[in-house]
Scaffold this active site. Structure first.
Site, PDB file in Angstrom:
ATOM      1  N   GLY A  72       0.831  -1.035   0.004  1.00 29.02           N
ATOM      2  CA  GLY A  72       0.083  -0.099  -0.040  1.00 29.02           C
ATOM      3  C   GLY A  72       0.791   1.129   0.184  1.00 29.02           C
TER       4      GLY A  72
ATOM      5  N   VAL B 282       5.191  -3.550   4.287  1.00 32.40           N
ATOM      6  CA  VAL B 282       5.097  -4.086   2.855  1.00 32.40           C
ATOM      7  C   VAL B 282       3.822  -4.703   2.881  1.00 32.40           C
ATOM      8  CG1 VAL B 282       7.476  -4.643   2.765  1.00 32.40           C
ATOM      9  CG2 VAL B 282       6.217  -6.234   4.012  1.00 32.40           C
ATOM     10  N   LYS B 283       2.618  -4.657   3.558  1.00 34.34           N
ATOM     11  CA  LYS B 283       1.577  -5.296   3.447  1.00 34.34           C
ATOM     12  C   LYS B 283       0.478  -4.329   2.620  1.00 34.34           C
ATOM     13  CE  LYS B 283       2.138  -8.722   6.248  1.00 34.34           C
ATOM     14  NZ  LYS B 283       3.710  -8.459   6.909  1.00 34.34           N
ATOM     15  N   THR B 284      -0.666  -5.117   2.200  1.00 33.67           N
ATOM     16  CA  THR B 284      -1.421  -4.515   1.242  1.00 33.67           C
ATOM     17  C   THR B 284      -2.096  -3.161   1.676  1.00 33.67           C
ATOM     18  OG1 THR B 284      -2.157  -6.734   0.928  1.00 33.67           O
ATOM     19  CG2 THR B 284      -3.534  -5.194  -0.069  1.00 33.67           C
TER      20      THR B 284
END
Ligand SMILES: *Cc1c(COP(=O)(O)O)cnc(C)c1O
Length: 394
Positions: free
Chosen positions: A3, A185-187
């Site tokens: 994201g 590093v996540k959505t």
């Protein structure tokens, strides 16, 4: 997947709401906060998006897992089944609870194999924690059926799979609780943050208490008037991080749409390549498409492919000898190297982590490569990437 690629004015506006008041905290300061409750708003939106009854935010995905385990009553001496392909946080949270991680093979979904569960169950088994890796689902219906039959707690680590679904239901809604991460590093990112979703009001209440020193949150605006029905800790999310996440959450549909389009184009082109097969997806329509994972016929071919892909400008993760995500290189687990001793380390029946060998998982991971699907790729980037993949593997 990340994201952070779409960080823009929406997030800045949300953060500015908080900065203008100076109330950087989710609880208290009612008079000064000018009606802004970013964490609360984020929780409502997360529950709404996933279709869960309740949601509670924590300071990280790891904190969310620790909180959910505690809320489900998982503790000293309990055995918790986990997969060997995940981020280290999954088993660390189990150890943090004083419970014992028991590793069970993954299958071609790259997630926990429901057919391998039965053999791992002992009288001490209390919970199963499947991890929906790389944006897509485990065989969650079969895992749920097994947990229901055995009376085991099902807790989903959906940290990497926000927005992914299985037959229309969001991952994280199948068990007692589901956990998400909003790290770098996540959505969807908050900077740092995590979230728990559940349909069980008691679990929700215990999560909200545990993550805030056991506060019952019934004292009204005066936090000093709260009672402490249980012991907890501080896993609170700051209002600033929640504000970033709120801006990001509004982009989730767009993120998944872009990923789905980019992934489909690359996957279509790769279908023509001899020997390449793809990760099994129990419900392809529910994939959040953060990664394109594929198998080569042999370990040698996978290693060679990883090298050639990198040389051609299309690097892919080769997880088999990765330090973060596969059990073989988890030296702190293998040596049980912790800062402090745990009660169960005093007992003799701790699993032999140093000697752990999971042949079915090894056979799959030796041949697995994953390409991270980025949001910022232009049409030209896509053409170049497809050409690079064809040059490297064709
Ligand atoms: C990222 C991640 C976590 C932990 O989340 P943090 O927010 O980094 O603490 C847990 N499990 C999996 C599978 C993850 O990918």
């Amino acid at each position: 997947m990340p994201g952070f690629e779409l960080f823009s004015d929406e997030e800045r506006k949300q953060v500015n709401d908080v900065l203008k008041t100076g109330v950087l905290f989710r609880y208290g300061f009612e008079g000064a906060r000018n009606g802004h409750f970013k964490a609360l708003e984020f929780e409502k939106k997360l529950a709404q998006i996933t279709g869960a009854g309740f949601s509670h935010l924590c300071s990280s995905g790891t904190a969310a897992l620790c909180t959910a385990l505690a809320a489900c009553g998982i503790g000293a001496g309990d055995e918790v089944i986990v997969p060997p392909f995940t981020f280290v946080a999954t088993f660390e949270a189990v150890i943090q609870a004083g419970a014992i991680p028991v590793f069970v093979d993954i299958d071609q979904t790259l997630c926990l194999d429901p057919d391998r569960l039965e053999a791992a169950v002992t009288p001490r088994t209390k919970a199963v924690v499947p991890v929906h890796m790389c944006g897509a689902m485990a065989r969650i219906d079969e895992i749920k059926a097994f947990c229901d039959k055995k009376g085991l707690v099902l807790l989903e680590d959906a940290c990497q799979s926000l927005g992914a679904r299985f037959r229309g239901s969001h991952l994280g809604t199948f068990g007692k609780a589901g956990c998400f991460s909003f790290d770098s590093v996540k959505t969807v990112t908050c900077g740092e943050g995590g979230g728990i979703i559940t349909n069980d009001q008691n679990i929700y209440t215990r999560c909200a208490q545990y993550a805030d020193h056991g506060h019952d949150h019934l004292g009204g605006p005066d936090r000093g008037a709260d009672d402490h029905p249980i012991m907890g800790t501080n896993y609170r999310l700051s209002e600033l991080n929640a504000a970033v996440g709120l801006g990001q959450l509004g982009k989730l549909d767009r993120i998944i749409e872009i990923q789905t389009k980019n992934k489909a184009a690359i996957k279509d082109a790769m279908k023509k390549i001899d020997g390449v097969t793809f990760r099994a997806l129990p419900d392809p329509d529910g994939d959040s498409a953060t990664f394109l994972s594929f198998f080569m016929p042999t370990q040698g071919q996978a290693e060679q492919a990883a090298k050639k892909l990198a040389e051609n400008g299309a690097p892919c993760a080769y997880w088999y000898n990765n330090n973060w995500h596969y059990y073989k290189e988890w030296h702190h687990l293998k040596g049980m190297k912790r800062a402090a001793r745990l009660p169960f380390e005093l007992s003799s029946d701790l699993p032999d982590y140093a000697g752990l060998v999971l042949e079915q998982s090894d056979d799959i991971m030796k041949r697995t490569l994953s390409m991270q699907i980025m949001l910022s790729w232009t049409a030209d980037d896509m053409d170049e990437r497809i050409q690079a993949v064809l040059n490297a593997l064709g």
